[in-house]
Motif scaffolding. Structure first.
Motif, PDB file in Angstrom:
ATOM      1  N   THR A 127      49.962  21.218  65.976  1.00 56.70           N
ATOM      2  CA  THR A 127      49.404  20.318  64.959  1.00 56.70           C
ATOM      3  C   THR A 127      50.152  20.505  63.651  1.00 56.70           C
ATOM      4  N   GLY A 128      50.470  19.373  63.010  1.00 59.10           N
ATOM      5  CA  GLY A 128      51.185  19.445  61.742  1.00 59.10           C
ATOM      6  C   GLY A 128      51.355  18.067  61.147  1.00 59.10           C
ATOM      7  N   VAL A 129      52.331  17.944  60.259  1.00 60.15           N
ATOM      8  CA  VAL A 129      52.541  16.673  59.566  1.00 60.15           C
ATOM      9  C   VAL A 129      53.699  15.919  60.237  1.00 60.15           C
ATOM     10  N   PRO A 130      53.511  14.610  60.471  1.00 54.85           N
ATOM     11  CA  PRO A 130      54.620  13.834  61.041  1.00 54.85           C
ATOM     12  C   PRO A 130      55.813  13.836  60.077  1.00 54.85           C
ATOM     13  N   ILE A 131      56.996  14.059  60.613  1.00 51.60           N
ATOM     14  CA  ILE A 131      58.188  14.071  59.769  1.00 51.60           C
ATOM     15  C   ILE A 131      58.437  12.682  59.188  1.00 51.60           C
ATOM     16  N   ALA A 132      58.107  11.653  59.955  1.00 52.31           N
ATOM     17  CA  ALA A 132      58.286  10.283  59.450  1.00 52.31           C
ATOM     18  C   ALA A 132      57.492  10.056  58.157  1.00 52.31           C
ATOM     19  N   THR A 133      56.293  10.665  58.073  1.00 54.78           N
ATOM     20  CA  THR A 133      55.462  10.536  56.866  1.00 54.78           C
ATOM     21  C   THR A 133      56.133  11.196  55.658  1.00 54.78           C
ATOM     22  N   LEU A 134      56.682  12.399  55.895  1.00 54.28           N
ATOM     23  CA  LEU A 134      57.360  13.117  54.808  1.00 54.28           C
ATOM     24  C   LEU A 134      58.566  12.336  54.313  1.00 54.28           C
ATOM     25  N   LYS A 177      61.207  10.293  65.254  1.00 53.43           N
ATOM     26  CA  LYS A 177      60.083   9.370  65.464  1.00 53.43           C
ATOM     27  C   LYS A 177      58.761  10.088  65.781  1.00 53.43           C
ATOM     28  N   ASP A 178      58.768  11.014  66.734  1.00 54.37           N
ATOM     29  CA  ASP A 178      57.530  11.690  67.129  1.00 54.37           C
ATOM     30  C   ASP A 178      57.501  13.156  66.694  1.00 54.37           C
ATOM     31  N   ALA A 179      58.478  13.579  65.904  1.00 56.99           N
ATOM     32  CA  ALA A 179      58.580  15.004  65.542  1.00 56.99           C
ATOM     33  C   ALA A 179      57.602  15.358  64.421  1.00 56.99           C
ATOM     34  N   ILE A 180      57.187  16.613  64.410  1.00 58.28           N
ATOM     35  CA  ILE A 180      56.280  17.087  63.356  1.00 58.28           C
ATOM     36  C   ILE A 180      56.748  18.449  62.834  1.00 58.28           C
TER      37      ILE A 180
END
Ligand code: MSS
Length: 369
Positions: A127-134, A177-180
């Motif tokens: 569980t973490g933050v989506p890289i796309a969001t960052l 795309k799906d990395a966190i």
């Protein structure tokens, strides 16, 4: 394994269940074939460990919220603390974590490296933050960047790699795309053994691409110069050294294996026997699973036992066979939603990566009256 071969768990992994593991060395610890269980998620105390060099000092997980990570190669490069990341987004990601070298022990040319059988793999929830969001918050990726490069927090001992003091891996930009960036696994703060306080998670990609103790995430034009990127984890021909001209080990292929009965010397009584195992689809869900009791001459469809936790997770399967006394070669073969079927033959390569051959993973059993 004979008792004399049993090595103790290293300090940083003392909390693991030694009876479920095979300790190859302090930095390479495998889950026993029969210790996977049938509940989709692998308990952390049975999850395999692979470190290319010694992990950093345990103290780095004492104050996880203060851990810092630099994000580079975006329009507005920035350093975040883990506490700040926690307020930026949240995604749970059930997925198979599997070492590139899982199944190496079955290559006939005996590649150097850890002789993993089936257990350098597990299915866990990061569980973490989506890289796309960052990346979006930082104005997007700079023009011309083709790779996402993660830098680990431990130091490579002097003399091992002239080009890098850090474990560094680059993956194609599309893997973002799906990395966190994950700080939790199976509902617990990420332990040091699995890359705490913070880890780059690239679902569908082999273990090595999931950089632990990640201290920098950079969007780059070129792949990292680190030896772990340039020379190892490449598909070179048997007998040929790996180098940048060879394809890098990134995406995982579909694969399955039987976990119960778990060993060749299992002695079973004739009658109904439940054959169980795990099936993963690589970049797509496992959509079909077949079992053979005659070494792959004939196949029958097995059923998935547990829930579908998404395309990157594995699924347990079961098949009930009515067995008469005799010897049986049990095999399993999965097909993913993209129509890729696990092959009979391994793809030969010098370092013994990505073995998904169903033949290599068979279990031979003896059934008595
Ligand atoms: N990261 C870092 N930082 N370091 C190291 O060493 N390793 C790899 C990954 N990451 C490393 C990292 C590998 S290689 C693997 S597998 C993984 O991780 C594992 O994980 P765990 O958690 O299980 O231990 Mo082969 O491909």
């Amino acid at each position: 394994q004979p008792v004399s071969d049993v090595k103790p768990l290293p300090d940083y992994a003392k909390w693991k269940d030694a009876n479920s593991l095979i300790v190859h060395s302090a930095n390479t610890i495998e889950t026993q074939r029969g210790a996977v269980g049938s509940s989709v998620i692998t308990p952390l105390n049975r999850l395999f460990i692979r470190n290319n060099v010694s992990p950093p000092p345990a103290g780095i997980t004492d104050n996880p919220d203060a851990w810092q990570i630099n994000i580079e190669g975006v329009r507005k490069p920035h350093t975040f603390t883990l506490a700040q990341l926690k307020d930026m987004g949240l995604q749970a990601l059930p997925m198979v974590l599997q070492c590139s070298g899982n199944g190496r022990a079955y290559f006939p040319h005996k590649p150097g490296g850890t002789q993993w059988t089936v257990g350098a793999a597990g299915c866990v929830i990061f569980t973490g933050v989506p890289i796309a969001t960052l990346v979006e918050a930082l104005g997007g990726v700079q023009d011309g960047m083709v790779y996402m490069t993660g830098t680990g927090g431990e130091e490579i001992p002097a003399g091992l790699d002239p080009n890098s003091v850090r474990v560094e891996r680059s993956v194609p930009l599309e893997a973002m795309k799906d990395a966190i960036l994950a700080w939790e696994v199976n509902g617990e703060p990420l332990p040091l053994a699995h890359g705490g306080p913070l880890r780059l998670i690239v679902p569908g990609y082999t273990g090595v691409n999931n950089v632990k103790y990640v201290k920098q995430l950079a969007f780059t034009k070129a792949q990292s110069p680190a030896s772990i990127q340039q020379n190892s984890y490449r598909f070179s021909a048997v007998g040929e050294k790996g180098g940048p001209q060879h394809e890098s080990i990134w995406e995982m292929p579909p694969k399955s294996w039987i976990t119960s009965p778990s060993s060749p010397d299992t002695s079973l009584k004739a009658g109904p026997v439940v054959i169980g195992g795990v099936a993963m689809g690589g970049m797509d869900s496992p959509s079909k699973i077949e079992v053979s009791i005659d070494g792959g001459k004939s196949w029958q469809e097995a059923r998935f036992v547990g829930p579908d936790l998404g395309k990157y997770a594995w699924r347990q399967f079961a098949f009930t066979a009515d067995l008469k006394p005799g010897r049986y070669n049990l095999a399993s073969r999965t097909t993913n939603a993209a129509g890729q079927t696990q092959p009979a033959e391994r793809a030969e390569n010098n370092r013994g990566y990505n073995n998904n051959s169903w033949q290599d993973h068979m279990v031979e059993i003896n059934v008595t009256s």
